[in-house]
Design a protein around this motif. Structure first.
Motif, PDB file in Angstrom:
ATOM      1  N   ILE A 101       0.840  -1.208   0.000  1.00 48.77           N
ATOM      2  CA  ILE A 101       0.000   0.000   0.000  1.00 48.77           C
ATOM      3  C   ILE A 101       0.869   1.250   0.000  1.00 48.77           C
ATOM      4  O   ILE A 101       0.608   2.212  -0.741  1.00 48.77           O
ATOM      5  CB  ILE A 101      -0.929  -0.025   1.236  1.00 48.77           C
ATOM      6  CG1 ILE A 101      -1.956  -1.155   1.091  1.00 48.77           C
ATOM      7  CG2 ILE A 101      -1.627   1.317   1.396  1.00 48.77           C
ATOM      8  CD1 ILE A 101      -2.783  -1.380   2.324  1.00 48.77           C
ATOM      9  N   ALA A 102       1.934   1.250   0.815  1.00 49.75           N
ATOM     10  CA  ALA A 102       2.809   2.422   0.882  1.00 49.75           C
ATOM     11  C   ALA A 102       3.507   2.673  -0.447  1.00 49.75           C
ATOM     12  O   ALA A 102       3.620   3.812  -0.917  1.00 49.75           O
ATOM     13  CB  ALA A 102       3.834   2.226   1.996  1.00 49.75           C
TER      14      ALA A 102
ATOM     15  N   LEU B 194       1.997   5.417  -7.938  1.00 54.88           N
ATOM     16  CA  LEU B 194       0.883   5.843  -8.798  1.00 54.88           C
ATOM     17  C   LEU B 194       0.914   7.344  -9.110  1.00 54.88           C
ATOM     18  O   LEU B 194       0.740   7.730 -10.282  1.00 54.88           O
ATOM     19  CB  LEU B 194      -0.442   5.443  -8.153  1.00 54.88           C
ATOM     20  CG  LEU B 194      -0.720   3.929  -8.100  1.00 54.88           C
ATOM     21  CD1 LEU B 194      -2.047   3.655  -7.428  1.00 54.88           C
ATOM     22  CD2 LEU B 194      -0.704   3.340  -9.501  1.00 54.88           C
ATOM     23  N   PRO B 195       1.135   8.231  -8.127  1.00 60.03           N
ATOM     24  CA  PRO B 195       1.235   9.651  -8.492  1.00 60.03           C
ATOM     25  C   PRO B 195       2.401   9.954  -9.425  1.00 60.03           C
ATOM     26  O   PRO B 195       2.286  10.785 -10.335  1.00 60.03           O
ATOM     27  CB  PRO B 195       1.414  10.348  -7.131  1.00 60.03           C
ATOM     28  CG  PRO B 195       0.850   9.394  -6.131  1.00 60.03           C
ATOM     29  CD  PRO B 195       1.151   8.045  -6.665  1.00 60.03           C
ATOM     30  N   SER B 196       3.527   9.270  -9.210  1.00 58.15           N
ATOM     31  CA  SER B 196       4.690   9.506 -10.077  1.00 58.15           C
ATOM     32  C   SER B 196       4.407   9.082 -11.502  1.00 58.15           C
ATOM     33  O   SER B 196       4.744   9.785 -12.469  1.00 58.15           O
ATOM     34  CB  SER B 196       5.901   8.742  -9.531  1.00 58.15           C
ATOM     35  OG  SER B 196       6.222   9.166  -8.230  1.00 58.15           O
TER      36      SER B 196
ATOM     37  N   LEU C 240       2.504   1.704  -3.472  1.00 59.33           N
ATOM     38  CA  LEU C 240       1.535   2.145  -4.476  1.00 59.33           C
ATOM     39  C   LEU C 240       1.192   3.628  -4.309  1.00 59.33           C
ATOM     40  O   LEU C 240       0.999   4.348  -5.296  1.00 59.33           O
ATOM     41  CB  LEU C 240       0.259   1.303  -4.377  1.00 59.33           C
ATOM     42  CG  LEU C 240       0.372  -0.147  -4.871  1.00 59.33           C
ATOM     43  CD1 LEU C 240      -0.935  -0.886  -4.646  1.00 59.33           C
ATOM     44  CD2 LEU C 240       0.755  -0.192  -6.343  1.00 59.33           C
ATOM     45  N   CYS C 241       1.125   4.078  -3.069  1.00 59.89           N
ATOM     46  CA  CYS C 241       0.829   5.484  -2.816  1.00 59.89           C
ATOM     47  C   CYS C 241       1.939   6.407  -3.317  1.00 59.89           C
ATOM     48  O   CYS C 241       1.696   7.594  -3.566  1.00 59.89           O
ATOM     49  CB  CYS C 241       0.603   5.709  -1.313  1.00 59.89           C
ATOM     50  SG  CYS C 241      -0.931   4.964  -0.712  1.00 59.89           S
ATOM     51  N   LEU C 242       3.135   5.878  -3.473  1.00 59.23           N
ATOM     52  CA  LEU C 242       4.230   6.675  -4.031  1.00 59.23           C
ATOM     53  C   LEU C 242       4.342   6.525  -5.540  1.00 59.23           C
ATOM     54  O   LEU C 242       4.589   7.480  -6.270  1.00 59.23           O
ATOM     55  CB  LEU C 242       5.558   6.249  -3.383  1.00 59.23           C
ATOM     56  CG  LEU C 242       5.795   6.675  -1.928  1.00 59.23           C
ATOM     57  CD1 LEU C 242       7.106   6.110  -1.432  1.00 59.23           C
ATOM     58  CD2 LEU C 242       5.801   8.198  -1.797  1.00 59.23           C
TER      59      LEU C 242
ATOM     60  N   SER D 240       1.487   8.879 -12.980  1.00 61.52           N
ATOM     61  CA  SER D 240       0.513   9.806 -13.564  1.00 61.52           C
ATOM     62  C   SER D 240       1.193  11.084 -14.026  1.00 61.52           C
ATOM     63  O   SER D 240       0.923  11.599 -15.122  1.00 61.52           O
ATOM     64  CB  SER D 240      -0.573  10.126 -12.540  1.00 61.52           C
ATOM     65  OG  SER D 240      -1.238   8.949 -12.118  1.00 61.52           O
TER      66      SER D 240
END
Length: 607
Positions: free
Chosen positions: A21-22, A28-30, A24-26, A32
């Protein structure tokens, strides 16, 4: 796909789920951000790549223009040099050998002047072949006659065109097979420019041609800064020359699609290429570059890659820091999981070392207390099972000994009553050996050779008791002699064979023992009466019952008594474990065979 993803996530540990989870939170924004950035800059990158390709074509055009201008300069020199043109006009007007003889000295001087002029031209246009062909067949070259006969130029299909040219026009001839013999090994094609030599008074008095080899063009197309395909086409779309980066398939595709594309991205063999064209200012030919699109934008993308590297490095630093901190917190759960796996495999000595007052520490302490309790229960159960095993062995031994002693003593009694001879002493000696091994409580396990000796004495005693003699034959391999087995495990089997198998006739009992690949095999085979199928089934069923209690009442006269075989099976099973196998095979009036298969990993060396 969704089901597989759910299964995958479900199979992850708690720690791995938190880490996932941690991350993916880093990530996915990168992703995009980079996707939007790449979309917005795609057109700008393509435009910059086209401009860069056009600049490269322009530079290559300048190099080619320099070469072509040098060739034209050579033709202009031949055309306009006063002294050279006067000699050529003079030579073109000589018609017979008499004129040549009368002016021999002057001719020699003119020949030298022409050759000097040609040598001077050669220095200006290096690696160029100059040919001057006069109307009367006289010719001048800066190469040996053996390389090429200039008279053959008149047979070329383009030669008649020269007479139709106006003014100082020239024709460019390419591609053309190499005419110079020494160049054919390294240069398949040549490039030439030719024009007629004319004067207002004389008209056309000759022809001049300047030729260069293909390698000069290839060198220009393959300069150090060019890492992609480049090709030179004539007016008809034929390939004049191409560099080493352009293969035959790409060349064919270029010639087919050049009419449709000038400066664009085309697809060839499922790969995108950036194609650019430029018309040469002198010859009217086309210069084309074909560069894989990825390669064309590589230089521009290098800037973006640097930005990407910096951002990725920053991302990785934060990711590593995040993973480190999370692992630091969650590693105690992983340790607890690993300890539980060791416990499942049977290691109950492990203990957790987690400290603190949080939930993980409380769970760890509970785990340790549970293991302590389990160990106490196992120790109590082990002690109980040990006592139970000793009691079972004692009971089984007690079952065998009285039965055996009763039969032997009865035999001695009958012998002494009937016959007072030396045989009585031998019987008593054999009996004493048997009694000694029977009542010795410290020798539960004895070497196999001692067990064989015991059964020799036993058979000797039984032969005195029985009416018919039974012979005991032994065939054992040397490595089996020192293997230790429970005492008196063969005696009940041999006793059953003698009493029930040889009740009305004599015979033999064959004892075979072998050891191979950790398996100790004992076979006791006799040629006695054998057993019926129902008796054999009953004995086999007694082996399959874990707590089977054998029927003490034997069936006299036929087959084996189940008490002896069952007791032997129970003792060997308790001694060697569940891997021990005992089989009984019998046929009525043919005999019985008892096989014991004992797993033993290490065997003492035979002395």
């Amino acid at each position: 796909m969704k089901t597989r993803l759910v299964r995958f996530v479900s199979s992850l540990s708690f720690r791995d789920k938190v880490l996932l989870i941690a991350i993916l939170c880093l990530i996915l924004p990168s992703i995009s951000t980079f996707s939007v950035y790449n979309y917005l800059t795609k057109d700008a990158v393509k435009e910059q790549a086209v401009i860069s390709a056009q600049n490269e074509l322009k530079l290559t055009d300048e190099y080619l223009k320099s070469v072509f201008e040098g060739m034209l300069y050579t033709l202009n020199f031949i055309q306009h040099d006063t002294e050279l043109s006067a000699i050529l006009k003079y030579k073109s007007s000589q018609l017979d050998e008499l004129d040549i003889v009368e002016t021999q000295y002057e001719d020699i001087m003119n020949e030298q002047k022409v050759q000097q002029k040609l040598e001077a031209i050669t220095l200006v246009a290096q690696n160029a072949y100059v040919t001057i062909l006069l109307n009367n067949g006289k010719f001048y070259t800066n190469y040996p006659f053996k390389e090429f006969n200039p008279i053959n130029l008149k047979n070329e299909p383009w030669f008649p065109i020269l007479s139709k040219l106006k003014g100082y026009s020239s024709i460019w001839i390419a591609p053309q097979l190499s005419m110079i013999a020494s160049e054919r090994k390294t240069n398949t094609f040549q490039l030439s420019v030719a024009r007629p030599l004319k004067d207002s008074n004389f008209g056309i008095y000759g022809y001049a041609m300047v030729t260069i080899m293909e390698d000069r063009i290839i060198d220009i197309l393959s300069n150090e800064t060019t890492d992609h395909g480049m090709v030179l086409l004539n007016e008809q779309g034929q390939i004049i020359s191409k560099n080493k980066h352009l293969n035959g398939v790409l060349s064919e595709q270029v010639t087919k699609q050049i009419g449709s594309y000038t400066n664009d991205v085309i697809e060839i063999n499922d790969e995108e290429y950036l194609i650019n064209t430029r018309d040469l200012s002198i010859t009217g030919w086309k210069l084309i570059s074909l560069n894989p699109y990825e390669n064309a934008v590589a230089r521009i993308n290098s800037i973006f890659k640097k930005i990407f590297v910096v951002q990725t490095a920053t991302f990785l630093v934060f990711l590593v820091l995040l993973v480190y901190l999370l692992r630091k917190i969650l590693n105690r759960l992983v340790d607890l999981r690993n300890l539980s796996r060791k416990v499942i495999k049977g290691d109950l000595s492990v203990r957790t070392k987690a400290k603190g007052t949080d939930e993980i520490a409380v769970l760890s302490k509970s785990f340790n207390l549970m293991l302590d309790k389990v160990n106490e229960m196992i120790e109590e159960n082990t002690l109980t099972q040990s006592r139970k095993r000793e009691a079972e062995l004692a009971m089984l031994q007690a079952q065998i000994n009285p039965h055996f002693l009763f039969n032997v003593l009865n035999s001695i009694r009958m012998k002494v009553l009937l016959k007072r001879t030396q045989d009585s002493a031998e019987m008593i000696s054999s009996l004493s050996k048997l009694l000694r091994i029977t009542i010795d409580k410290n020798k539960e396990m004895i070497p196999f050779h001692e067990e064989i000796e015991i059964n020799h004495d036993f058979v000797r005693l039984m032969n005195i008791r029985q009416m018919h003699t039974v012979e005991l034959n032994v065939e054992v391999s040397p490595e089996t002699l020192l293997i230790k087995i429970p005492r008196l495990v063969l005696q009940p089997i041999i006793e059953n064979a003698i009493i029930h198998g040889f009740s009305d006739h004599g015979g033999y009992i064959l004892l075979i023992a072998t050891y191979l690949d950790g398996i100790f095999t004992i076979e006791i085979d006799d040629n006695g009466l054998g057993m019926q199928e129902d008796q054999l089934t009953k004995i086999r069923e007694s082996f399959n019952k874990a707590n089977a209690k054998p029927n003490i009442e034997s069936e006299q006269g036929k087959g084996f008594s189940s008490i002896g075989l069952s007791n032997v099976y129970e003792r060997m099973k308790l001694t060697f474990g569940d891997n021990f196998i005992m089989r009984v095979h019998s046929e009525l009036n043919k005999g019985t065979k008892v096989t014991m298969i004992i797993p033993i990993q290490e065997v003492a060396k035979h002395v």
